[in-house]
Design an enzyme around this catalytic site. Structure first.
Site, PDB file in Angstrom:
ATOM      1  N   GLU A  35       0.237  25.474  86.587  1.00 23.46           N
ATOM      2  CA  GLU A  35      -0.760  26.534  86.412  1.00 23.46           C
ATOM      3  C   GLU A  35      -1.212  26.987  87.790  1.00 23.46           C
ATOM      4  OE1 GLU A  35      -2.282  28.455  83.891  1.00 23.46           O
ATOM      5  OE2 GLU A  35      -3.166  29.297  85.710  1.00 23.46           O
ATOM      6  N   CYS A  43      -8.021  33.069  77.461  1.00 21.13           N
ATOM      7  CA  CYS A  43      -9.036  32.875  76.425  1.00 21.13           C
ATOM      8  C   CYS A  43     -10.223  32.084  76.944  1.00 21.13           C
ATOM      9  CB  CYS A  43      -8.416  32.178  75.217  1.00 21.13           C
ATOM     10  SG  CYS A  43      -9.626  31.796  73.958  1.00 21.13           S
ATOM     11  N   CYS A  48     -11.796  35.360  75.467  1.00 21.53           N
ATOM     12  CA  CYS A  48     -12.554  35.087  74.235  1.00 21.53           C
ATOM     13  C   CYS A  48     -13.840  34.287  74.447  1.00 21.53           C
ATOM     14  CB  CYS A  48     -11.707  34.291  73.243  1.00 21.53           C
ATOM     15  SG  CYS A  48      -9.963  34.611  73.300  1.00 21.53           S
ATOM     16  N   LYS A  51     -16.529  35.906  76.811  1.00 24.30           N
ATOM     17  CA  LYS A  51     -16.915  37.166  76.149  1.00 24.30           C
ATOM     18  C   LYS A  51     -17.833  36.895  74.965  1.00 24.30           C
ATOM     19  CE  LYS A  51     -15.111  38.327  72.761  1.00 24.30           C
ATOM     20  NZ  LYS A  51     -13.783  38.822  72.547  1.00 24.30           N
ATOM     21  N   LYS A  52     -17.460  35.924  74.136  1.00 24.75           N
ATOM     22  CA  LYS A  52     -18.283  35.629  72.948  1.00 24.75           C
ATOM     23  C   LYS A  52     -19.686  35.171  73.372  1.00 24.75           C
ATOM     24  CE  LYS A  52     -18.977  35.020  68.472  1.00 24.75           C
ATOM     25  NZ  LYS A  52     -18.324  34.156  67.510  1.00 24.75           N
ATOM     26  N   TYR A 179      -9.927  46.734  71.747  1.00 25.86           N
ATOM     27  CA  TYR A 179     -10.768  45.552  71.593  1.00 25.86           C
ATOM     28  C   TYR A 179     -11.755  45.414  72.757  1.00 25.86           C
ATOM     29  CZ  TYR A 179      -7.909  43.166  68.001  1.00 25.86           C
ATOM     30  OH  TYR A 179      -7.273  42.790  66.868  1.00 25.86           O
ATOM     31  N   ALA A 181     -12.581  47.334  75.289  1.00 24.02           N
ATOM     32  CA  ALA A 181     -13.483  48.456  75.564  1.00 24.02           C
ATOM     33  C   ALA A 181     -14.678  48.425  74.621  1.00 24.02           C
ATOM     34  CB  ALA A 181     -12.731  49.778  75.424  1.00 24.02           C
ATOM     35  N   GLU A 183     -15.827  45.930  72.762  1.00 26.69           N
ATOM     36  CA  GLU A 183     -16.656  44.727  72.900  1.00 26.69           C
ATOM     37  C   GLU A 183     -17.579  44.834  74.110  1.00 26.69           C
ATOM     38  OE1 GLU A 183     -13.864  41.485  70.581  1.00 26.69           O
ATOM     39  OE2 GLU A 183     -13.768  41.506  72.749  1.00 26.69           O
ATOM     40  N   GLY A 264      -5.311  48.096  77.689  1.00 33.32           N
ATOM     41  CA  GLY A 264      -4.189  47.276  77.270  1.00 33.32           C
ATOM     42  C   GLY A 264      -3.817  46.242  78.325  1.00 33.32           C
ATOM     43  N   ASP A 305       1.053  35.710  74.794  1.00 36.33           N
ATOM     44  CA  ASP A 305       1.010  37.131  75.154  1.00 36.33           C
ATOM     45  C   ASP A 305       2.215  37.591  75.969  1.00 36.33           C
ATOM     46  OD1 ASP A 305      -1.382  37.104  73.879  1.00 36.33           O
ATOM     47  OD2 ASP A 305      -2.625  37.568  75.620  1.00 36.33           O
ATOM     48  N   HIS A 438     -26.552  34.425  46.374  1.00 39.05           N
ATOM     49  CA  HIS A 438     -27.600  35.391  46.638  1.00 39.05           C
ATOM     50  C   HIS A 438     -28.808  34.749  47.298  1.00 39.05           C
ATOM     51  CE1 HIS A 438     -29.723  39.140  45.978  1.00 39.05           C
ATOM     52  NE2 HIS A 438     -30.756  38.456  45.533  1.00 39.05           N
ATOM     53  N   GLU A 443     -21.982  38.043  49.620  1.00 31.94           N
ATOM     54  CA  GLU A 443     -21.898  38.211  48.158  1.00 31.94           C
ATOM     55  C   GLU A 443     -21.288  39.570  47.800  1.00 31.94           C
ATOM     56  OE1 GLU A 443     -25.604  38.589  45.886  1.00 31.94           O
ATOM     57  OE2 GLU A 443     -26.660  39.031  47.749  1.00 31.94           O
TER      58      GLU A 443
HETATM   59  P1  NDP Z   1      -5.953  47.417  73.117  1.00 33.49           P
HETATM   60  O1  NDP Z   1      -4.517  47.544  72.882  1.00 33.49           O
HETATM   61  O2  NDP Z   1      -6.847  46.885  72.061  1.00 33.49           O
HETATM   62  O3  NDP Z   1      -6.531  48.848  73.528  1.00 33.49           O
HETATM   63  C1  NDP Z   1      -6.039  49.561  74.627  1.00 33.49           C
HETATM   64  C2  NDP Z   1      -6.745  50.889  74.690  1.00 33.49           C
HETATM   65  O4  NDP Z   1      -6.359  51.551  75.878  1.00 33.49           O
HETATM   66  C3  NDP Z   1      -6.387  51.813  73.539  1.00 33.49           C
HETATM   67  O5  NDP Z   1      -7.501  52.602  73.249  1.00 33.49           O
HETATM   68  C4  NDP Z   1      -5.252  52.632  74.151  1.00 33.49           C
HETATM   69  O6  NDP Z   1      -5.120  53.912  73.583  1.00 33.49           O
HETATM   70  C5  NDP Z   1      -5.705  52.773  75.573  1.00 33.49           C
HETATM   71  N1  NDP Z   1      -4.611  52.942  76.519  1.00 33.49           N
HETATM   72  C6  NDP Z   1      -3.471  52.237  76.574  1.00 33.49           C
HETATM   73  N2  NDP Z   1      -2.710  52.656  77.617  1.00 33.49           N
HETATM   74  C7  NDP Z   1      -3.390  53.634  78.216  1.00 33.49           C
HETATM   75  C8  NDP Z   1      -3.128  54.467  79.348  1.00 33.49           C
HETATM   76  N3  NDP Z   1      -2.010  54.358  80.048  1.00 33.49           N
HETATM   77  N4  NDP Z   1      -4.061  55.408  79.684  1.00 33.49           N
HETATM   78  C9  NDP Z   1      -5.195  55.524  78.965  1.00 33.49           C
HETATM   79  N5  NDP Z   1      -5.490  54.769  77.897  1.00 33.49           N
HETATM   80  C10 NDP Z   1      -4.600  53.828  77.536  1.00 33.49           C
HETATM   81  O7  NDP Z   1      -6.068  46.596  74.474  1.00 33.49           O
HETATM   82  P2  NDP Z   1      -7.246  45.786  75.159  1.00 33.49           P
HETATM   83  O8  NDP Z   1      -6.969  45.887  76.616  1.00 33.49           O
HETATM   84  O9  NDP Z   1      -8.583  46.183  74.653  1.00 33.49           O
HETATM   85  O10 NDP Z   1      -6.980  44.292  74.660  1.00 33.49           O
HETATM   86  C11 NDP Z   1      -5.695  43.719  74.854  1.00 33.49           C
HETATM   87  C12 NDP Z   1      -5.339  42.815  73.713  1.00 33.49           C
HETATM   88  O11 NDP Z   1      -6.081  41.608  73.823  1.00 33.49           O
HETATM   89  C13 NDP Z   1      -5.689  43.366  72.340  1.00 33.49           C
HETATM   90  O12 NDP Z   1      -4.660  44.153  71.807  1.00 33.49           O
HETATM   91  C14 NDP Z   1      -5.923  42.114  71.530  1.00 33.49           C
HETATM   92  O13 NDP Z   1      -4.718  41.714  70.971  1.00 33.49           O
HETATM   93  C15 NDP Z   1      -6.404  41.117  72.553  1.00 33.49           C
HETATM   94  N6  NDP Z   1      -7.867  40.957  72.440  1.00 33.49           N
HETATM   95  C16 NDP Z   1      -8.377  40.411  71.303  1.00 33.49           C
HETATM   96  C17 NDP Z   1      -9.739  40.255  71.153  1.00 33.49           C
HETATM   97  C18 NDP Z   1     -10.274  39.682  69.891  1.00 33.49           C
HETATM   98  O14 NDP Z   1      -9.532  39.043  69.152  1.00 33.49           O
HETATM   99  N7  NDP Z   1     -11.559  39.892  69.560  1.00 33.49           N
HETATM  100  C19 NDP Z   1     -10.681  40.633  72.213  1.00 33.49           C
HETATM  101  C20 NDP Z   1     -10.026  41.217  73.346  1.00 33.49           C
HETATM  102  C21 NDP Z   1      -8.677  41.361  73.448  1.00 33.49           C
HETATM  103  P3  NDP Z   1      -4.102  54.185  72.363  1.00 33.49           P
HETATM  104  O15 NDP Z   1      -4.790  53.708  71.117  1.00 33.49           O
HETATM  105  O16 NDP Z   1      -3.926  55.652  72.437  1.00 33.49           O
HETATM  106  O17 NDP Z   1      -2.857  53.427  72.667  1.00 33.49           O
END
Ligand code: NDP
Length: 449
Positions: A35, A43, A48, A51-52, A179, A181, A183, A264, A305, A438, A443
């Site tokens: 590592e 996480c 996770c 963040k939580k 996600y 954004a 959160e 993303g 991932d 209740h 419920e």
């Molecule tokens: P997401 O895939 O959830 O969202 C990415 C966002 O960025 C979307 O709105 C997407 O738009 C936009 N986007 C992607 N590429 C571009 C670009 N080149 N220019 C502008 N906008 C862009 O990714 P996150 O980064 O929020 O999270 C990553 C992953 O981590 C999640 O998919 C999830 O699996 C995991 N995660 C899970 C959580 C949980 O379980 N609570 C919490 C946080 C993360 P569009 O929809 O148009 O593609």
């Protein structure tokens, strides 16, 4: 395997890598794990878990505002100390990091605190220059935030840095509408930041049920979060006062104190030496694997991932477990990716399992949709005009529940239990036969019309 230094060499000590290493060692394999940063991975260290804890911290803002209606006088102004919360959260991260490290050590896994790269089908080279061999190599290096290539992008931060900020920014712009954004929009908004979220389309949280997403958008706007849609990032300019001016398509520029990218994540495969072993990547740079997490090189596997299957910690853990049991435990099994529950810890949170209404209509043709649109009792007394929405999607002929989606207080807690029923293939009648508990929000699950 006697000819190798190790039976298994794991690269990356995140959720998937740690589970695979620990269980393989428990099955009797000689295991090492490398590592380069901290044991625990995304996480635990910068995802996770912290963040939580911030979500919990942020929720107090609402609870304190509501307290008066429940008879409590809270002194005003009611101070919030970001450094205190931040440091407590980081201390908790340290504690879990220690617990993960101890688990590995207790199972006889050798931890190498340095970067490792693949240098052949059965060979790994460590940053210190040492080369070791292994019967199997497991890549579990995860992913990192994607940063749009716009001028001035270096002035922005990602969720990685958000946990270490010196102060809560007065104005923050968050790019993306997934996600992370949503959160962090909720978290910073509750801490008093002026939050603007910009997205390239007008769809937030693509993949979630439309009614639930719309409800979050509506509530978030009511809470004061600004959304700018069809806004492509054009650039960030840093002024002499340190403020950042962001230009984007279709909207006026905006000046903020912090820009956070949540657009993303990309798999961490760069410079990992995978080409030395013929490990193929997909067009996003993720490692291509089969159902047993085996890459295109017979002795190299990948979980989590870095494989871009479902980017969720519990999925990476299952992949790591299945790998270990199959390769070293004589108990072959595979991960079942059907009906994986997921949640967004927004304000309020949302959660879902199974198909959305749109997906179910496309796949099954005719479906029945049941809904409950209600105001939680606590919100009524608090005078909080915020409605929860639960939605159940059923196969028309059998009544089998194929999707369950909700937004409202504690929805992830409620959905986890309900997901068992969906996974078990229960029907709307089964839900209805269960007597309501209740008064509770849950419920509504057995009262949907
Ligand atoms: P997401 O895939 O959830 O969202 C990415 C966002 O960025 C979307 O709105 C997407 O738009 C936009 N986007 C992607 N590429 C571009 C670009 N080149 N220019 C502008 N906008 C862009 O990714 P996150 O980064 O929020 O999270 C990553 C992953 O981590 C999640 O998919 C999830 O699996 C995991 N995660 C899970 C959580 C949980 O379980 N609570 C919490 C946080 C993360 P569009 O929809 O148009 O593609």
């Amino acid at each position: 395997m006697a000819d190798y230094d190790y039976d298994l060499f794991v690269i990356g000590a995140g959720s998937g890598g740690v589970r695979a290493a620990r269980v393989s060692a428990a099955h009797g394999a000689k295991v090492a794990i490398a590592e380069e940063y901290r044991v625990g991975g995304t996480c635990v260290i910068r995802g996770c878990v912290p963040k939580k804890l911030l979500v919990y911290g942020a929720h107090f803002a609402e609870d304190l505002r509501d307290a008066k209606q429940f008879g409590w006088d809270v002194p005003e102004p009611c101070n919030f100390s970001w450094p205190r919360l931040r440091d407590n959260v980081l201390r908790e991260v340290d504690r879990i990091n220690g617990a993960y490290t101890a688990t590995l050590t207790n199972h006889g896994v050798e931890i190498l605190e340095e970067r490792a790269t693949v240098s052949g089908p059965n060979q790994v080279t460590l940053a210190s220059g040492r080369t070791v061999t292994a019967g199997r190599i497991l890549i579990a290096v995860g992913a990192r935030p994607a940063i749009p290539a716009c001028p001035g992008h270096e002035h922005g931060i990602t969720s990685n840095e958000a946990f270490h900020l010196d102060a809560v920014p007065k104005r923050i712009l968050i790019a993306g509408a997934g996600y992370i954004a949503n959160e962090f929009a909720g978290i910073f908004n509750e801490f008093g930041s002026k939050v603007t979220l910009i997205n390239r389309t007008d769809v937030i949280l693509r993949g979630y049920d439309e009614s639930i997403r719309d409800r979050l958008l509506q509530i978030s706007m009511l809470k004061g979060i600004d959304f700018r849609f069809h806004a492509e990032f054009e650039g960030i300019e840093k002024g002499e006062d340190g403020c950042l001016t962001v230009t984007m398509s279709n909207h006026e520029p905006i000046t903020v104190d912090c820009v956070m990218f949540a657009t993303g994540r990309v798999p961490n495969t760069d410079g990992l030496g995978l080409e030395t072993a013929g490990v193929a990547l997909d067009d996003k740079g993720a490692i291509k694997v089969d159902e047993d997490s085996r890459s295109t090189c017979d002795s190299i596997y990948a979980v989590g991932d870095v494989t871009n299957r479902v980017q969720l910690t519990p999925v990476a853990i299952r992949e790591g477990q299945a790998f270990a049991d199959t390769q070293f435990g004589g108990k072959p099994h595979r991960v079942d990716y059907e009906n994986i529950p997921a949640a967004v810890f927004s304000h309020p949170p949302m959660a879902g399992v199974g198909m959305t209404e749109a997906q179910a209509k496309t796949k099954l043709g005719s479906v029945k949709v049941y809904q409950s649109d209600f105001r939680a009792m606590k919100n009524v007394l608090a005078g909080r005009n915020e409605r929860a929405l639960y939605k159940m999607i059923c196969e028309s002929e059998t009544g089998r529940v194929v999707g369950l989606h909700m937004i409202g207080p504690d929805s992830p807690e409620i959905l986890q239990a309900a997901a068992i029923a969906v996974k078990a293939g229960l029907t709307k009648d089964d839900f209805d036969r269960t007597v309501a508990l209740h008064p509770s929000m849950a419920e509504e699950l057995v009262l949907m019309r």
